[in-house]
Design an enzyme around this catalytic site. Structure first.
Site, short mmCIF file in Angstrom:
data_model
loop_
_atom_site.label_atom_id
_atom_site.label_comp_id
_atom_site.label_asym_id
_atom_site.label_seq_id
_atom_site.Cartn_x
_atom_site.Cartn_y
_atom_site.Cartn_z
CB CYS A 169 -0.95 -0.01 1.19
SG CYS A 169 -0.14 -0.14 2.81
CB THR A 170 0.20 4.86 -0.01
OG1 THR A 170 -0.82 4.73 -0.99
CG2 THR A 170 0.99 6.13 -0.28
#
Length: 479
Positions: free
Chosen positions: A316-317
């Site tokens: 994810c980010t």
């Protein structure tokens, strides 16, 4: 009176008949928040530039009949090369961050203090960190953070800082010196020993205000986080540094031996993603299947996978979604779980674009970044998307995303500049004939501000945005 954005950057009175439409040129640059029409525009030189193009600034004209509600405080269509540079200087980044958060009560909710000494991009930064740990008294921790920021004059700190009984999550920024001081202080606190944080350069304040508060959950997930034992490191996925992640990704294939899973929203995947990672079937991460105490559903990439032997690489980010969701997958019986330490942004900084497609969507005023490309070609380099234009399928799609100019749709989409102009900033032909207001076209991407910036409340009445989900768009325009 309804105002419709036209591809030329003009506004038309839609209540008039087609044969009597009178175009009124609107300035793409003026950001003056006039309480009433005035000739005093804060943007020096704008009127002269527009006059040279045969345009005028309606909000600064004595003949202007628009109220300040109909005047947008955001970046409009660039009407010529002569004014393009001035468009880039507008404070649209703060507006973009403001509309992405939603409204809620805060313990600290103050505008960002712009320092007069911060004159270059090197002075500003974006700060990201999270730390999962059991906290007995979140309110006491909140009070401590609030006092430190206030007592030390860290007035530029902005963004979203959430504290819960399971840790802290920060997406913020400010002057680089303030951001570093605050991050180091957090790292020194007994609860947050070993905190990992990243600081990125920014061209200004990427958030409009500081929102520091206690929340039940640090991220949005169906049912919340309380039942997930994510504060226990041995329950979470094994973190891989960027180099090890790149090596393992190179060994992945389309079989079920290694599953690469994107734990972000589907529109983030559209901006950029890793090789072998399918697009999430959930529109937003909060819809990702849960079911802690039962077999329940699992995300599409894991359906049919062997929980004992399948290697699952999740990313994810920044990393927090992976740490939380991996603890849930562990409860479901999955054994070989791996996450990307520091998230995508850390990987792009350390390893570049190897095995990465497109650019990275971020939830701040930048909206999209590509550190490798921007370092090689400059900060103003157009950022590629990982998908074609979602309107014409052209490969010329560019980031950032843009919201549909139809306020009742507000769909977030990626398009080429040609389609943005062709459809007047809308996501489809139907939205051009919206029963309500069309906002000004935004060729350069970015979110819109409050609807009141685009509507004359004296004549419009209440305009309610319906959000940006595909389901709501289908209800508006059924096929």
């Amino acid at each position: 009176m309804l105002l419709q954005a036209q591809p030329s950057g003009l506004l038309h009175n839609r209540s008039a008949s087609p044969s009597t439409l009178q175009p009124v040129a609107r300035s793409p640059l003026c950001t003056t928040a006039h309480a009433r029409p005035s000739r005093d525009c804060r943007n020096a030189g704008i009127q002269q530039q527009l006059a040279a193009l045969g345009l005028c600034c309606p909000c600064c004209s004595s003949s202007n009949s628009f109220s300040h509600h109909s005047h947008p405080h955001t970046r409009h269509i660039a009407v010529s090369t002569a004014v393009a540079d001035a468009v880039a200087a507008e404070p649209a980044r703060q507006e973009a961050a403001a509309v992405s958060d939603g409204d809620f009560d805060t313990d600290i909710s103050t505008p960002v203090q712009q320092s007069p000494t911060a004159t270059t991009s090197k002075d500003w930064s974006v700060l990201n960190f999270y730390h999962l740990v059991d906290i007995t008294d979140p309110q006491e921790v909140l009070a401590r953070h609030k006092a430190y920021i206030t007592d030390n004059g860290l007035t530029s700190i902005c963004g979203r800082i959430y504290i819960s009984s399971q840790g802290i999550n920060c997406q913020g920024g400010g002057l680089k010196t303030h951001a570093e001081q605050y991050a180091e202080w957090v790292k020194s606190q007994s609860e947050f020993q070993g905190l990992f944080y990243t600081i990125w350069p920014a061209s200004g304040a990427m958030f409009p205000k500081l929102r520091l508060k206690v929340k039940p959950s640090l991220i949005s997930l169906a049912g919340g986080m309380a039942a997930i034992p994510c504060t226990k490191p041995d329950i979470r996925a094994t973190p891989l540094n960027p180099a090890d992640w790149k090596q393992k990704l190179a060994e992945a294939d389309s079989s079920k031996r290694v599953v690469v899973m994107d734990l972000r929203n589907d529109y983030e995947w559209d901006a950029g993603h890793f090789d072998w990672a399918p697009r999430p079937q959930e529109e937003v991460f909060a819809e990702t299947p849960v079911g802690v105490h039962t077999d329940g559903e699992v995300p599409a990439p894991l359906q049919g996978a062997d929980p004992e032997n399948t290697e699952i690489m999740m990313y994810c980010t920044g990393g927090i979604r992976c740490d939380v969701y991996s603890a849930l997958l562990r409860q479901k019986g999955f054994k070989r779980l791996y996450s990307l330490h520091g998230g995508i942004q850390n990987y792009l900084r350390e390893e570049g674009n190897k095995h990465w497609n497109g650019s990275l969507f971020v939830f701040d005023g930048r909206m999209a970044i590509n550190p490798t490309l921007q370092q090689q070609c400059g900060e103003d380099t157009p950022l590629p998307a990982a998908v074609p234009c979602q309107l014409c399928s052209s490969e010329q799609a560019v980031l950032p995303h843009v919201n549909c100019a139809n306020m009742d749709c507000n769909e977030l989409f990626i398009a080429c500049n040609s389609c943005k102009a062709k459809y007047h900033g809308c996501c489809c032909a139907e939205c051009q004939n919206a029963p309500r207001l069309l906002r000004p076209i935004k060729l350069n991407g970015g979110n819109y501000g409050n609807w009141g910036n685009y509507a004359d409340v004296d004549t419009m009445g209440s305009v309610i945005s319906q959000g940006r989900t595909r389901k709501q768009h289908c209800l508006l325009f059924p096929s």
